[in-house]
Scaffold this motif. Sequence first.
Motif, PDB file in Angstrom:
ATOM      1  N   PHE A  57     -29.487  24.292 -18.093  1.00 50.24           N
ATOM      2  CA  PHE A  57     -29.116  23.302 -17.080  1.00 50.24           C
ATOM      3  C   PHE A  57     -28.299  23.964 -15.983  1.00 50.24           C
ATOM      4  N   MET A  58     -28.484  23.489 -14.739  1.00 48.46           N
ATOM      5  CA  MET A  58     -27.685  23.981 -13.617  1.00 48.46           C
ATOM      6  C   MET A  58     -27.398  22.854 -12.641  1.00 48.46           C
ATOM      7  N   VAL A  59     -26.233  22.914 -12.046  1.00 45.74           N
ATOM      8  CA  VAL A  59     -25.893  22.062 -10.910  1.00 45.74           C
ATOM      9  C   VAL A  59     -26.128  22.897  -9.660  1.00 45.74           C
ATOM     10  N   LEU A  60     -26.714  22.289  -8.645  1.00 37.87           N
ATOM     11  CA  LEU A  60     -26.881  22.935  -7.339  1.00 37.87           C
ATOM     12  C   LEU A  60     -26.198  22.053  -6.304  1.00 37.87           C
ATOM     13  N   GLY A  61     -25.214  22.609  -5.591  1.00 42.06           N
ATOM     14  CA  GLY A  61     -24.450  21.848  -4.611  1.00 42.06           C
ATOM     15  C   GLY A  61     -24.884  22.154  -3.191  1.00 42.06           C
ATOM     16  N   PHE A  62     -25.106  21.091  -2.421  1.00 41.91           N
ATOM     17  CA  PHE A  62     -25.526  21.214  -1.029  1.00 41.91           C
ATOM     18  C   PHE A  62     -24.520  20.513  -0.130  1.00 41.91           C
ATOM     19  N   PRO A  63     -23.555  21.259   0.419  1.00 40.13           N
ATOM     20  CA  PRO A  63     -22.575  20.657   1.320  1.00 40.13           C
ATOM     21  C   PRO A  63     -23.262  19.967   2.505  1.00 40.13           C
ATOM     22  N   CYS A  64     -22.683  18.838   2.900  1.00 39.89           N
ATOM     23  CA  CYS A  64     -23.247  18.038   3.990  1.00 39.89           C
ATOM     24  C   CYS A  64     -22.106  17.411   4.780  1.00 39.89           C
ATOM     25  N   ASN A  65     -22.214  17.448   6.105  1.00 38.26           N
ATOM     26  CA  ASN A  65     -21.170  16.913   6.975  1.00 38.26           C
ATOM     27  C   ASN A  65     -21.606  15.619   7.670  1.00 38.26           C
ATOM     28  N   GLN A  66     -22.631  14.955   7.138  1.00 38.79           N
ATOM     29  CA  GLN A  66     -23.176  13.775   7.814  1.00 38.79           C
ATOM     30  C   GLN A  66     -22.421  12.482   7.529  1.00 38.79           C
ATOM     31  N   PHE A  67     -21.502  12.488   6.590  1.00 33.36           N
ATOM     32  CA  PHE A  67     -20.828  11.252   6.197  1.00 33.36           C
ATOM     33  C   PHE A  67     -19.343  11.360   6.499  1.00 33.36           C
ATOM     34  N   GLY A  68     -18.933  10.769   7.596  1.00 28.57           N
ATOM     35  CA  GLY A  68     -17.524  10.771   7.964  1.00 28.57           C
ATOM     36  C   GLY A  68     -16.977  12.152   8.276  1.00 28.57           C
ATOM     37  N   ALA A  69     -17.842  13.104   8.622  1.00 28.12           N
ATOM     38  CA  ALA A  69     -17.425  14.477   8.932  1.00 28.12           C
ATOM     39  C   ALA A  69     -16.499  15.025   7.848  1.00 28.12           C
ATOM     40  N   GLN A  70     -16.881  14.801   6.573  1.00 29.01           N
ATOM     41  CA  GLN A  70     -16.026  15.173   5.451  1.00 29.01           C
ATOM     42  C   GLN A  70     -16.294  16.574   4.909  1.00 29.01           C
ATOM     43  N   GLU A  71     -17.161  17.314   5.591  1.00 28.53           N
ATOM     44  CA  GLU A  71     -17.396  18.721   5.230  1.00 28.53           C
ATOM     45  C   GLU A  71     -17.412  19.542   6.516  1.00 28.53           C
ATOM     46  N   PRO A  72     -16.249  19.632   7.193  1.00 29.11           N
ATOM     47  CA  PRO A  72     -16.208  20.297   8.497  1.00 29.11           C
ATOM     48  C   PRO A  72     -16.098  21.817   8.432  1.00 29.11           C
ATOM     49  N   GLY A  73     -15.802  22.373   7.282  1.00 28.70           N
ATOM     50  CA  GLY A  73     -15.488  23.795   7.175  1.00 28.70           C
ATOM     51  C   GLY A  73     -16.676  24.725   7.320  1.00 28.70           C
ATOM     52  N   THR A  74     -16.342  25.999   7.467  1.00 28.54           N
ATOM     53  CA  THR A  74     -17.345  27.057   7.483  1.00 28.54           C
ATOM     54  C   THR A  74     -17.794  27.331   6.046  1.00 28.54           C
ATOM     55  N   ALA A  75     -18.838  28.101   5.911  1.00 31.20           N
ATOM     56  CA  ALA A  75     -19.312  28.474   4.575  1.00 31.20           C
ATOM     57  C   ALA A  75     -18.192  29.144   3.776  1.00 31.20           C
TER      58      ALA A  75
END
Length: 164
Positions: A57-75
């Motif tokens: 099993f694995m989790v894969l995370g995909f950062p997204c800034n489309q909702f309330g600009a809650q992922e504004p950071g750089t990689a």
Amino acid sequence: MTSVFDFFAVSLAGQPVELAQYHDKVLLIVNTASACGFTPQYTGLEKLHERYGPQGFMVLGFPCNQFGAQEPGTAEEIGAFCETKYAVTFPLFAKIDVNGAAAHPLYQYLKKSAPGVLGTKAIKWNFTKFLVRRDGTVAHRYGPMTKPEEIARDIEALLGSAVG
């Protein structure tokens, strides 16, 4: 496209990743954000990743800034935050869009394969989760309110099922 394994993404480090490398694994694909009320779910996601990882099993995370600009950071900022605040060891990918004309093709496939409540295809918020079978097809879609630990039984069912 017939499975998540037909797609590729870009890692948080900027490298192309063919999702076919995860063939034969049960996956939990999640759009994430670092400044969201659901951000503490990183803890539960990491626990699932550690607990079931040895079983395929694995989790894969995909950062997204489309909702309330809650992922504004750089990689680099996203990676450092996830590592230092939540000790995340599962793969994280480059920031993507999950809705709209620029939605990542993987998310177009996920939304089509597992519509949300009342058949809606749009992702409503951060930490929407898609549980994927070993063959790359979508088994379940969970909303942001579903805590990672609530998904454990479904993960166990898929891990116990025969490959292929």
